[in-house]
Design a protein around this motif. Structure first.
Motif, PDB file in Angstrom:
ATOM      1  N   THR A   1       0.828  -1.205   0.000  1.00 54.36           N
ATOM      2  CA  THR A   1       0.000   0.000   0.000  1.00 54.36           C
ATOM      3  C   THR A   1       0.861   1.253   0.000  1.00 54.36           C
ATOM      4  OG1 THR A   1      -1.774  -1.149   1.173  1.00 54.36           O
ATOM      5  CG2 THR A   1      -1.789   1.253   1.241  1.00 54.36           C
ATOM      6  N   GLN A   2       1.909   1.269   0.818  1.00 54.37           N
ATOM      7  CA  GLN A   2       2.812   2.415   0.826  1.00 54.37           C
ATOM      8  C   GLN A   2       3.465   2.603  -0.536  1.00 54.37           C
ATOM      9  OE1 GLN A   2       5.408   3.217   4.038  1.00 54.37           O
ATOM     10  NE2 GLN A   2       4.152   2.230   5.582  1.00 54.37           N
ATOM     11  N   TYR A   3       3.874   1.506  -1.141  1.00 50.91           N
ATOM     12  CA  TYR A   3       4.492   1.552  -2.476  1.00 50.91           C
ATOM     13  C   TYR A   3       3.550   2.225  -3.470  1.00 50.91           C
ATOM     14  CZ  TYR A   3       6.664  -0.354  -6.761  1.00 50.91           C
ATOM     15  OH  TYR A   3       7.238  -0.523  -7.992  1.00 50.91           O
ATOM     16  N   ILE A   4       2.292   1.841  -3.444  1.00 56.45           N
ATOM     17  CA  ILE A   4       1.313   2.387  -4.389  1.00 56.45           C
ATOM     18  C   ILE A   4       1.119   3.880  -4.167  1.00 56.45           C
ATOM     19  CG2 ILE A   4      -1.133   2.367  -5.022  1.00 56.45           C
ATOM     20  CD1 ILE A   4      -1.035  -0.697  -4.444  1.00 56.45           C
ATOM     21  N   PHE A   5       0.929   4.286  -2.926  1.00 53.79           N
ATOM     22  CA  PHE A   5       0.662   5.706  -2.663  1.00 53.79           C
ATOM     23  C   PHE A   5       1.908   6.571  -2.884  1.00 53.79           C
ATOM     24  CE2 PHE A   5      -3.167   4.156  -0.509  1.00 53.79           C
ATOM     25  CZ  PHE A   5      -4.092   5.083  -0.966  1.00 53.79           C
ATOM     26  N   ASN A   6       3.072   6.054  -2.525  1.00 53.27           N
ATOM     27  CA  ASN A   6       4.297   6.811  -2.785  1.00 53.27           C
ATOM     28  C   ASN A   6       4.513   7.013  -4.285  1.00 53.27           C
ATOM     29  OD1 ASN A   6       4.778   6.824  -0.041  1.00 53.27           O
ATOM     30  ND2 ASN A   6       6.256   5.150  -0.101  1.00 53.27           N
ATOM     31  N   THR A   7       4.296   5.954  -5.053  1.00 53.46           N
ATOM     32  CA  THR A   7       4.430   6.043  -6.504  1.00 53.46           C
ATOM     33  C   THR A   7       3.423   7.021  -7.082  1.00 53.46           C
ATOM     34  OG1 THR A   7       5.315   3.801  -6.689  1.00 53.46           O
ATOM     35  CG2 THR A   7       4.289   4.731  -8.657  1.00 53.46           C
ATOM     36  N   LEU A   8       2.209   6.966  -6.565  1.00 50.84           N
ATOM     37  CA  LEU A   8       1.163   7.879  -7.042  1.00 50.84           C
ATOM     38  C   LEU A   8       1.546   9.329  -6.779  1.00 50.84           C
ATOM     39  CD1 LEU A   8      -1.660   7.996  -8.327  1.00 50.84           C
ATOM     40  CD2 LEU A   8      -2.632   7.927  -6.022  1.00 50.84           C
ATOM     41  N   LEU A   9       2.151   9.605  -5.632  1.00 46.42           N
ATOM     42  CA  LEU A   9       2.580  10.969  -5.331  1.00 46.42           C
ATOM     43  C   LEU A   9       3.615  11.436  -6.347  1.00 46.42           C
ATOM     44  CD1 LEU A   9       2.546  13.425  -3.360  1.00 46.42           C
ATOM     45  CD2 LEU A   9       4.467  12.325  -2.188  1.00 46.42           C
ATOM     46  N   PHE A  10       4.585  10.589  -6.646  1.00 45.18           N
ATOM     47  CA  PHE A  10       5.602  10.956  -7.635  1.00 45.18           C
ATOM     48  C   PHE A  10       4.973  11.240  -9.002  1.00 45.18           C
ATOM     49  CE2 PHE A  10       9.299   8.647  -5.371  1.00 45.18           C
ATOM     50  CZ  PHE A  10       9.717   9.832  -4.801  1.00 45.18           C
TER      51      PHE A  10
ATOM     52  N   ALA B   1       6.793  10.929   0.012  1.00 42.36           N
ATOM     53  CA  ALA B   1       6.059   9.777   0.546  1.00 42.36           C
ATOM     54  C   ALA B   1       4.620  10.188   0.834  1.00 42.36           C
ATOM     55  CB  ALA B   1       6.722   9.250   1.812  1.00 42.36           C
ATOM     56  N   MET B   2       3.689   9.250   0.598  1.00 39.94           N
ATOM     57  CA  MET B   2       2.276   9.517   0.858  1.00 39.94           C
ATOM     58  C   MET B   2       1.613   8.266   1.430  1.00 39.94           C
ATOM     59  SD  MET B   2      -0.386  11.384  -1.782  1.00 39.94           S
ATOM     60  CE  MET B   2      -0.772   9.907  -2.730  1.00 39.94           C
ATOM     61  N   GLY B   3       2.412   7.449   2.110  1.00 41.60           N
ATOM     62  CA  GLY B   3       1.902   6.175   2.586  1.00 41.60           C
ATOM     63  C   GLY B   3       1.409   6.167   4.018  1.00 41.60           C
ATOM     64  N   THR B   4       1.450   7.315   4.695  1.00 44.99           N
ATOM     65  CA  THR B   4       0.975   7.385   6.080  1.00 44.99           C
ATOM     66  C   THR B   4       0.140   8.647   6.269  1.00 44.99           C
ATOM     67  OG1 THR B   4       2.824   8.703   6.942  1.00 44.99           O
ATOM     68  CG2 THR B   4       3.140   6.303   6.838  1.00 44.99           C
ATOM     69  N   ILE B   5      -0.604   8.672   7.359  1.00 48.11           N
ATOM     70  CA  ILE B   5      -1.383   9.869   7.683  1.00 48.11           C
ATOM     71  C   ILE B   5      -0.461  11.068   7.863  1.00 48.11           C
ATOM     72  CG2 ILE B   5      -2.741  10.952   9.520  1.00 48.11           C
ATOM     73  CD1 ILE B   5      -4.244   8.346   9.823  1.00 48.11           C
ATOM     74  N   GLY B   6       0.675  10.850   8.515  1.00 48.76           N
ATOM     75  CA  GLY B   6       1.615  11.939   8.729  1.00 48.76           C
ATOM     76  C   GLY B   6       2.115  12.533   7.418  1.00 48.76           C
ATOM     77  N   ASP B   7       2.433  11.665   6.452  1.00 50.11           N
ATOM     78  CA  ASP B   7       2.905  12.151   5.157  1.00 50.11           C
ATOM     79  C   ASP B   7       1.838  12.968   4.434  1.00 50.11           C
ATOM     80  OD1 ASP B   7       5.536  11.136   5.139  1.00 50.11           O
ATOM     81  OD2 ASP B   7       4.820   9.144   4.589  1.00 50.11           O
ATOM     82  N   VAL B   8       0.618  12.467   4.411  1.00 46.17           N
ATOM     83  CA  VAL B   8      -0.458  13.168   3.720  1.00 46.17           C
ATOM     84  C   VAL B   8      -0.736  14.510   4.390  1.00 46.17           C
ATOM     85  CG1 VAL B   8      -2.895  13.093   3.114  1.00 46.17           C
ATOM     86  CG2 VAL B   8      -1.487  11.056   2.828  1.00 46.17           C
ATOM     87  N   THR B   9      -0.690  14.528   5.710  1.00 43.96           N
ATOM     88  CA  THR B   9      -0.879  15.782   6.438  1.00 43.96           C
ATOM     89  C   THR B   9       0.213  16.784   6.075  1.00 43.96           C
ATOM     90  OG1 THR B   9      -1.913  14.611   8.281  1.00 43.96           O
ATOM     91  CG2 THR B   9      -1.066  16.814   8.727  1.00 43.96           C
ATOM     92  N   ASP B  10       1.441  16.306   5.977  1.00 42.68           N
ATOM     93  CA  ASP B  10       2.550  17.196   5.633  1.00 42.68           C
ATOM     94  C   ASP B  10       2.427  17.719   4.202  1.00 42.68           C
ATOM     95  OD1 ASP B  10       3.575  16.918   8.138  1.00 42.68           O
ATOM     96  OD2 ASP B  10       5.220  15.577   7.581  1.00 42.68           O
ATOM     97  N   VAL B  11       2.001  16.869   3.275  1.00 41.84           N
ATOM     98  CA  VAL B  11       1.794  17.328   1.900  1.00 41.84           C
ATOM     99  C   VAL B  11       0.752  18.442   1.871  1.00 41.84           C
ATOM    100  CG1 VAL B  11       0.934  16.669  -0.386  1.00 41.84           C
ATOM    101  CG2 VAL B  11       2.516  15.156   0.825  1.00 41.84           C
ATOM    102  N   SER B  12      -0.305  18.273   2.648  1.00 41.07           N
ATOM    103  CA  SER B  12      -1.350  19.302   2.708  1.00 41.07           C
ATOM    104  C   SER B  12      -0.807  20.611   3.270  1.00 41.07           C
ATOM    105  CB  SER B  12      -2.511  18.815   3.570  1.00 41.07           C
ATOM    106  OG  SER B  12      -3.013  17.583   3.114  1.00 41.07           O
ATOM    107  N   ARG B  13       0.005  20.504   4.299  1.00 45.29           N
ATOM    108  CA  ARG B  13       0.609  21.701   4.895  1.00 45.29           C
ATOM    109  C   ARG B  13       1.523  22.409   3.890  1.00 45.29           C
ATOM    110  NH1 ARG B  13       2.054  23.265  10.405  1.00 45.29           N
ATOM    111  NH2 ARG B  13       3.937  24.578  10.397  1.00 45.29           N
ATOM    112  N   ILE B  14       2.273  21.621   3.112  1.00 42.97           N
ATOM    113  CA  ILE B  14       3.149  22.188   2.090  1.00 42.97           C
ATOM    114  C   ILE B  14       2.328  22.944   1.043  1.00 42.97           C
ATOM    115  CG2 ILE B  14       4.673  21.584   0.165  1.00 42.97           C
ATOM    116  CD1 ILE B  14       5.694  19.252   1.988  1.00 42.97           C
TER     117      ILE B  14
END
Length: 439
Positions: A35-44, A258-271
């Protein structure tokens, strides 16, 4: 990429509805590596195609800010430089930047190899092709910065050869120092998404080109007069700016890597939020300052104010508070207002204002990282800024001088007066309105 590989697998919290209240006390299930692999790849991939769209932004911005007799030339340069960057980054650029740097100064030569069909390189945490694509569109942005500064008087083929060297060799070498795990990374230099690695590198290359190439005919008088040479279309320039603003969300947001965790997605939103606020502050500061200083608001400076705000926040878009992001972006806007006339006094002809936006605001954004990120130090930031500046200015100047000696880099005065659309491209952007001898 080292930063992504270093990220630990975090847990996401319970997914779906719990069958009984007691289950809420159970440990939250960890996200699977797949799952992390998929979401990280999707972010890229999403970030990559947003940054790729910035190529259209640069093309429209430059098309609007050059005179009508040079619009086709800028369009041709931008689609070609993007293509050259892609080929060169595959031929050797990616490996120079990321393969075997190991705390040093350079990676390895040779083409990059993607995962096999249906590959599942879970040890990397993302598809290697998605990483290559994301990094490739960054190098194309670096070349676009140079294109606007040297517009309206440079020959096509010397510019394209310079682009090949910049994107295939010079940018990857300097990029390896930080993003490839090189010597600056070991020192603790911090540049989250590329205020220096991308923008100031492009700005230094543009500065050396502008100095060696010289100003456009008629731009500067013998007694220090500055003659405005208005662009062809403010609507096009404005469209280009909004496209670049949109693309910057991929530029900065996907640099979370990275976009595979809640923390990562939250940070992307903050960015995303900080990136937007810095750009907005850059515009407002420019509008206010130009009204005060010139009694009129300059739309071209307002457009560059947005871009300078974006460049300024790019070195650290995650850590700042909203107020800090506003201050960082606002100072970037002020840089545009004061740096543009400074360049004119030095008789450095920057057609689109890329040097204030990408070089000077890029230096500012990199220098101010410790303002919001306590892990960075001002001393190390200065070392990185100077290292990138000296290397890029000297290396690109050498390339420009070689091209000048071997094949010439500037069109003749007659060709410049006719416009590069006629003499270099053969297709005028506005044939029904074009006059070959127009200013």
């Amino acid at each position: 990429m080292n930063k992504l590989v270093a990220k630990s697998a975090a847990s996401l919290g319970a997914l779906g509805l719990m069958a009984a209240p007691a289950l809420a006390q159970d440990a939250a299930p960890a996200v699977s590596p797949e799952t992390q692999y998929i979401f990280n790849t999707l972010l890229f991939l999403i970030g990559g195609f947003l940054v790729m769209f910035m190529a259209a932004g640069f093309a429209m911005l430059e098309a609007g800010l050059v005179r009508s007799k040079n619009v086709s030339m800028q369009c041709l340069k931008n689609i070609t430089l993007y293509s050259i960057a892609g080929l060169m980054f595959w031929i050797t650029g990616y490996n120079l930047m990321y393969a075997g740097v190991d705390g040093g100064f350079i990676g390895s030569f040779g083409p990059y190899a993607f995962d096999a069909v249906g590959g599942d390189a879970l040890d990397t945490g993302y598809s290697t092709a998605s990483d290559w694509f994301f990094q490739m569109v960054f190098v194309a942005a670096t070349a676009s910065i140079v294109s606007g500064t040297v517009a309206e008087r440079i020959k096509l083929w010397p510019f394209l050869i310079f682009t090949a060297v910049l994107t295939g060799i010079l940018y990857p070498i300097s990029g390896s120092w930080q993003w490839g795990g090189g010597w600056l990374s070991e020192m603790g230099f911090s540049d989250f998404a590329g205020s220096t690695i991308v923008h100031s590198v492009g700005g230094w290359a543009a500065l050396s080109g502008a100095i060696i190439l010289g100003a456009r005919k008629g731009k500067y008088g013998p007694n220090g007069q500055v003659t405005p040479l208005p662009g062809s279309s403010m609507p096009l320039a404005t469209l280009g700016t909004f496209i670049l603003w949109l693309g910057w969300f991929g530029f900065n947001g996907a640099s979370q890597l990275a976009m595979g965790t809640i923390g990562d997605v939250t940070d992307v939103s903050r960015i995303f939020a900080n990136t937007n606020m810095a750009a907005a502050a850059g515009v407002v500061v420019v509008v206010i300052l130009t009204q005060i200083l010139y009694k009129k608001v300059d739309v071209t400076m307002a457009l560059n104010g947005a871009l300078a705000g974006l460049v300024s926040i790019t070195a650290e878009p995650l850590a700042p508070s909203v107020l800090q992001a506003v201050i960082i972006g606002g100072v970037g806007g002020a840089i545009v207002v004061f740096a543009v006339p400074m360049l004119d006094k030095l008789k450095i002809d920057d057609v689109v204002g890329a040097i204030p936006v990408h070089l000077i605001a890029g230096i500012w954004g990199t220098l101010i990282v410790p303002f919001s990120n306590s892990d960075a130090s001002y001393g190390t930031q200065v070392v990185g800024i100077v290292a990138y500046g000296v290397f890029t200015l000297v290396a690109t100047a050498i390339v420009w001088f070689i091209l000048k000696a071997v094949m010439g880099i500037r069109v003749s005065e007659e060709e410049e007066a006719l416009g590069l659309d006629k003499v270099e491209v053969g297709v005028e952007a506005y044939p029904e309105f074009g006059i070959g001898s127009q200013r």
